[in-house]
Write an enzyme that holds these catalytic residues in place. Structure first.
Site, PDB file in Angstrom:
ATOM      1  N   ASP A  74     -43.419  -7.870 -14.530  1.00 16.41           N
ATOM      2  CA  ASP A  74     -42.029  -7.505 -14.822  1.00 16.41           C
ATOM      3  C   ASP A  74     -41.756  -6.026 -14.582  1.00 16.41           C
ATOM      4  O   ASP A  74     -40.763  -5.667 -13.946  1.00 16.41           O
ATOM      5  CB  ASP A  74     -41.688  -7.837 -16.278  1.00 16.41           C
ATOM      6  CG  ASP A  74     -41.331  -9.299 -16.474  1.00 16.41           C
ATOM      7  OD1 ASP A  74     -41.212 -10.020 -15.466  1.00 16.41           O
ATOM      8  OD2 ASP A  74     -41.170  -9.722 -17.628  1.00 16.41           O
ATOM      9  N   ARG A 126     -21.969  -9.109 -21.907  1.00 19.11           N
ATOM     10  CA  ARG A 126     -21.086 -10.232 -22.161  1.00 19.11           C
ATOM     11  C   ARG A 126     -20.084  -9.895 -23.264  1.00 19.11           C
ATOM     12  O   ARG A 126     -20.412  -9.187 -24.224  1.00 19.11           O
ATOM     13  CB  ARG A 126     -21.885 -11.459 -22.591  1.00 19.11           C
ATOM     14  CG  ARG A 126     -22.802 -12.030 -21.523  1.00 19.11           C
ATOM     15  CD  ARG A 126     -23.499 -13.267 -22.059  1.00 19.11           C
ATOM     16  NE  ARG A 126     -24.385 -13.858 -21.064  1.00 19.11           N
ATOM     17  CZ  ARG A 126     -25.071 -14.982 -21.275  1.00 19.11           C
ATOM     18  NH1 ARG A 126     -24.968 -15.599 -22.436  1.00 19.11           N
ATOM     19  NH2 ARG A 126     -25.853 -15.462 -20.316  1.00 19.11           N
ATOM     20  N   GLY A 132     -39.006 -19.028 -13.313  1.00 20.28           N
ATOM     21  CA  GLY A 132     -40.359 -18.495 -13.383  1.00 20.28           C
ATOM     22  C   GLY A 132     -40.414 -17.336 -14.357  1.00 20.28           C
ATOM     23  O   GLY A 132     -39.377 -16.805 -14.770  1.00 20.28           O
ATOM     24  N   HIS A 133     -41.618 -16.981 -14.746  1.00 17.18           N
ATOM     25  CA  HIS A 133     -41.826 -15.812 -15.591  1.00 17.18           C
ATOM     26  C   HIS A 133     -43.015 -15.025 -15.062  1.00 17.18           C
ATOM     27  O   HIS A 133     -43.733 -15.465 -14.142  1.00 17.18           O
ATOM     28  CB  HIS A 133     -42.033 -16.210 -17.053  1.00 17.18           C
ATOM     29  CG  HIS A 133     -40.751 -16.450 -17.797  1.00 17.18           C
ATOM     30  ND1 HIS A 133     -39.815 -15.456 -17.990  1.00 17.18           N
ATOM     31  CD2 HIS A 133     -40.243 -17.568 -18.376  1.00 17.18           C
ATOM     32  CE1 HIS A 133     -38.791 -15.944 -18.671  1.00 17.18           C
ATOM     33  NE2 HIS A 133     -39.016 -17.216 -18.907  1.00 17.18           N
ATOM     34  N   ASP A 134     -43.219 -13.879 -15.656  1.00 16.67           N
ATOM     35  CA  ASP A 134     -44.257 -12.945 -15.237  1.00 16.67           C
ATOM     36  C   ASP A 134     -45.573 -13.648 -14.924  1.00 16.67           C
ATOM     37  O   ASP A 134     -46.168 -13.436 -13.868  1.00 16.67           O
ATOM     38  CB  ASP A 134     -44.444 -11.902 -16.337  1.00 16.67           C
ATOM     39  CG  ASP A 134     -45.367 -10.763 -15.942  1.00 16.67           C
ATOM     40  OD1 ASP A 134     -46.599 -10.985 -15.929  1.00 16.67           O
ATOM     41  OD2 ASP A 134     -44.876  -9.667 -15.658  1.00 16.67           O
ATOM     42  N   ASP A 187     -15.852 -10.454 -19.421  1.00 22.39           N
ATOM     43  CA  ASP A 187     -16.037 -11.875 -19.174  1.00 22.39           C
ATOM     44  C   ASP A 187     -16.080 -12.088 -17.661  1.00 22.39           C
ATOM     45  O   ASP A 187     -15.033 -12.097 -17.004  1.00 22.39           O
ATOM     46  CB  ASP A 187     -14.891 -12.676 -19.802  1.00 22.39           C
ATOM     47  CG  ASP A 187     -15.058 -14.175 -19.598  1.00 22.39           C
ATOM     48  OD1 ASP A 187     -16.057 -14.588 -18.982  1.00 22.39           O
ATOM     49  OD2 ASP A 187     -14.176 -14.929 -20.054  1.00 22.39           O
ATOM     50  N   LEU A 188     -17.274 -12.274 -17.117  1.00 20.44           N
ATOM     51  CA  LEU A 188     -17.416 -12.395 -15.675  1.00 20.44           C
ATOM     52  C   LEU A 188     -16.978 -13.761 -15.156  1.00 20.44           C
ATOM     53  O   LEU A 188     -16.898 -13.967 -13.940  1.00 20.44           O
ATOM     54  CB  LEU A 188     -18.863 -12.128 -15.252  1.00 20.44           C
ATOM     55  CG  LEU A 188     -19.412 -10.742 -15.599  1.00 20.44           C
ATOM     56  CD1 LEU A 188     -20.793 -10.546 -14.981  1.00 20.44           C
ATOM     57  CD2 LEU A 188     -18.469  -9.642 -15.135  1.00 20.44           C
ATOM     58  N   TYR A 224     -45.573 -15.483 -11.562  1.00 22.14           N
ATOM     59  CA  TYR A 224     -45.600 -14.616 -10.382  1.00 22.14           C
ATOM     60  C   TYR A 224     -47.003 -14.036 -10.182  1.00 22.14           C
ATOM     61  O   TYR A 224     -47.498 -13.953  -9.061  1.00 22.14           O
ATOM     62  CB  TYR A 224     -44.562 -13.496 -10.514  1.00 22.14           C
ATOM     63  CG  TYR A 224     -43.209 -13.987 -10.961  1.00 22.14           C
ATOM     64  CD1 TYR A 224     -42.635 -15.115 -10.402  1.00 22.14           C
ATOM     65  CD2 TYR A 224     -42.504 -13.342 -11.973  1.00 22.14           C
ATOM     66  CE1 TYR A 224     -41.402 -15.580 -10.821  1.00 22.14           C
ATOM     67  CE2 TYR A 224     -41.277 -13.791 -12.395  1.00 22.14           C
ATOM     68  CZ  TYR A 224     -40.726 -14.915 -11.826  1.00 22.14           C
ATOM     69  OH  TYR A 224     -39.504 -15.372 -12.249  1.00 22.14           O
ATOM     70  N   ARG A 237     -21.624 -16.685  -6.483  1.00 21.12           N
ATOM     71  CA  ARG A 237     -20.692 -17.639  -7.105  1.00 21.12           C
ATOM     72  C   ARG A 237     -19.705 -16.933  -8.029  1.00 21.12           C
ATOM     73  O   ARG A 237     -18.585 -17.408  -8.224  1.00 21.12           O
ATOM     74  CB  ARG A 237     -21.462 -18.716  -7.862  1.00 21.12           C
ATOM     75  CG  ARG A 237     -22.218 -19.675  -6.953  1.00 21.12           C
ATOM     76  CD  ARG A 237     -22.623 -20.941  -7.684  1.00 21.12           C
ATOM     77  NE  ARG A 237     -23.558 -20.690  -8.764  1.00 21.12           N
ATOM     78  CZ  ARG A 237     -24.874 -20.653  -8.609  1.00 21.12           C
ATOM     79  NH1 ARG A 237     -25.412 -20.806  -7.395  1.00 21.12           N
ATOM     80  NH2 ARG A 237     -25.668 -20.441  -9.643  1.00 21.12           N
ATOM     81  N   GLY A 246     -29.972  -9.009 -11.866  1.00 20.08           N
ATOM     82  CA  GLY A 246     -31.187  -9.795 -11.935  1.00 20.08           C
ATOM     83  C   GLY A 246     -30.934 -11.273 -12.065  1.00 20.08           C
ATOM     84  O   GLY A 246     -31.728 -11.988 -12.687  1.00 20.08           O
TER      85      GLY A 246
END
Length: 385
Positions: free
Chosen positions: A163, A43, A132-134, A67-68, A137, A98, A90
Site C-alpha cells: 500500500d 462524502r 484486492g488488498h495489499d 455529493d459526487l 498484490y 462513470r 483511488g
C-alpha cells in the site's frame, strides 16, 4: 544566503484528492507534507471514506464534502480541477469515468492537469476491475513468497510494502515527476500507479541477485531474508529482541569482539560458509539470551557492531537518536511521524491536523468563485456538506 521558508518545496501546488483509503491518502499526505495545498473531497455526511476522526493520513489538508452522485457536486469538482495542478484518485478502473470525473472530463477543464490514479492491479489487464488488498498484490509479484522463515508459510509485512511503499509512495513520486514535466512545457497526463508495478520495482535487486545465482528461491535461506545468522533477530533474557545487521566482515568482527562470542570461548565456525549458519545461529541465540535487550543495547549502541534494540511503537519516539532528530513530532499533543525527507531551504512541517469531512467546504468553494448564495442553496439541497 539561501532564503528559508517554512512551507515545503511544493508550496504553490494545488492538488485535489478524491477521498479513498490506504495508498491514495498516503500519497496525498506526502504531497501535503511537502507543502502542496491538498483539498480532500469527502462524502457528504462524513460516512464511509474520511469517517475516522484523527486519521493521521489525512493531515496537512483541507476537506470539502460533496455529493459526487449529484450533477452539481461533480460540476463543483471540475471547477476545483480547473484551478488545480493535480488530482489523485483511488477508485477501481472506470468508476471516475462513470462519475464524469475521468481524465477526459478533467483535461477538458484543465489541459495541464496531472491526473494521478492509484490502484492495486493497474488501469488495465485481466485483474484490473477485480477487488484486492495489499496481501494479494504482494502474492502475485513474488514479494510475499520471500517474506517469512525457512520452511514456514509466508508472513504479511503489514501493508507497508504494498500500500505505502509500492503504492502511495510511487504515486507521489509520479505526480511530482509529471508536475516537473508540465512546468517544462509538457502537457497534462495520467499517472497510472499500480501496487503490483511498484512492488515489482522495489524487488529489482532480488531479481538481479537471482540472475547472478546469489539468491535462492526458498525463503529464509538468503543473506537478507533472515537466512544469515548475522542478519537476524534474537531473543534476549527478558523476552525482548535485538536486531543484528553485521553483514560486512569488519562489522561482524566488531560484534564478535564486543560480545565475546562464542560463549564457550571456542573458535567460531567460518561465517561465510552457509553450511555453518545453523550452528552459528544456535551459538548466537545462546549468547543473546544471557542479557536483557537493554543491556545489549547499552553495550553495543554507538558501535559498528550493527546491533539495535527492537523497539515497540510506543518506545520508538523516545529513543535518543530519533528524539534528537525530531523524527516524531507532537503537534496539538498527538505523537506522529514527522514529514520526510528533510529540506534545508524549504523545510516541511505538520501545518494542519486531519480535517473533519467538509470542514473547509465554504472556504474552498469561495476560493473557486462560488458565491455564498449558491453555497447555501447547494447545502440546502444536500449537495455539499
Amino acid at each position: 544566503m539561501t532564503r528559508v521558508t517554512s512551507q515545503g518545496p511544493l508550496t504553490g501546488v494545488r492538488v485535489i484528492e478524491l477521498a479513498g483509503i490506504g495508498p491514495g491518502p498516503f500519497a496525498a499526505m506526502m504531497l501535503a507534507d511537502l507543502g502542496a495545498d491538498v483539498v480532500r473531497v469527502d462524502r457528504v455526511g462524513g460516512g464511509g471514506f474520511g469517517a475516522f476522526p484523527g486519521d493521521l493520513l489525512n493531515r496537512n489538508r483541507r476537506s470539502v464534502a460533496l455529493d459526487l452522485k449529484h450533477p452539481d457536486g461533480r460540476d463543483l469538482v471540475r471547477s476545483l480541477v480547473a484551478g488545480a495542478d493535480a488530482l489523485v484518485e483511488g477508485f477501481r478502473p472506470g468508476v471516475a469515468e462513470r462519475l464524469g470525473l475521468g481524465p477526459q472530463e478533467c483535461f477538458a477543464a484543465n489541459p495541464r492537469l496531472v491526473y494521478g490514479r492509484m490502484t492495486g492491479w493497474g488501469q488495465d489487464g485481466p485483474l484490473a476491475r477485480t477487488a484486492g488488498h495489499d496481501i494479494d498484490y504482494l502474492a502475485l509479484t513474488g514479494a510475499l513468497h520471500g517474506v517469512g522463515r525457512a520452511g514456514e508459510r509466508p508472513v504479511p509485512p503489514m501493508n507497508l510494502l504494498g500500500d505505502f511503499g509500492g503504492g502511495g509512495m510511487m504515486l507521489a513520486l509520479g505526480v511530482v515527476a509529471a508536475l516537473y514535466a508540465v512546468r517544462g512545457g509538457a502537457p497534462g497526463q495520467v499517472v497510472d500507479a499500480a501496487i503490483v508495478d511498484g512492488v515489482s520495482v522495489l524487488a529489482t535487486q532480488v531479481h538481479a541477485l537471482r540472475g547472478l545465482g546469489l539468491w535462492q528461491d526458498p525463503r529464509g535461506v538468503n543473506l537478507l531474508d533472515g537466512g544469515a545468522p548475522f542478519y537476524d533477530t534474537y531473543e534476549c533474557a527478558d523476552g525482548r529482541y535485538v536486531a543484528v545487521g553485521a553483514l560486512e566482515p569488519q562489522f561482524y568482527a566488531e560484534l564478535v569482539r564486543l560480545t565475546g562470542f562464542p560463549l564457550d570461548g571456542d573458535e567460531a565456525p567460518d561465517r561465510d560458509d552457509p553450511a555453518n549458519w545453523p550452528a552459528l545461529r544456535t551459538a548466537w541465540a545462546r549468547l543473546f539470551r544471557t542479557r536483557t535487550r537493554d543491556e545489549w543495547a547499552d553495550l553495543l549502541s554507538g558501535t559498528d557492531a550493527c546491533v539495535s534494540p527492537v523497539l515497540d511503537w510506543a518506545e520508538a519516539p523516545r529513543h535518543p537518536h530519533l528524539a534528537a532528530r525530531d523524527t516524531f513530532v507532537t503537534p496539538e499533543g498527538v505523537t506522529q511521524p514527522a514529514p520526510a525527507p528533510r529540506f534545508s531551504a524549504t523545510p516541511t512541517a505538520v501545518r494542519r491536523p486531519p480535517p473533519r469531512p467538509g470542514e473547509h467546504t465554504d472556504e474552498v468553494l469561495a476560493e473557486a468563485g462560488v458565491d455564498e448564495t449558491r453555497i447555501a442553496a447547494l447545502r440546502a439541497a444536500g449537495t455539499v456538506g
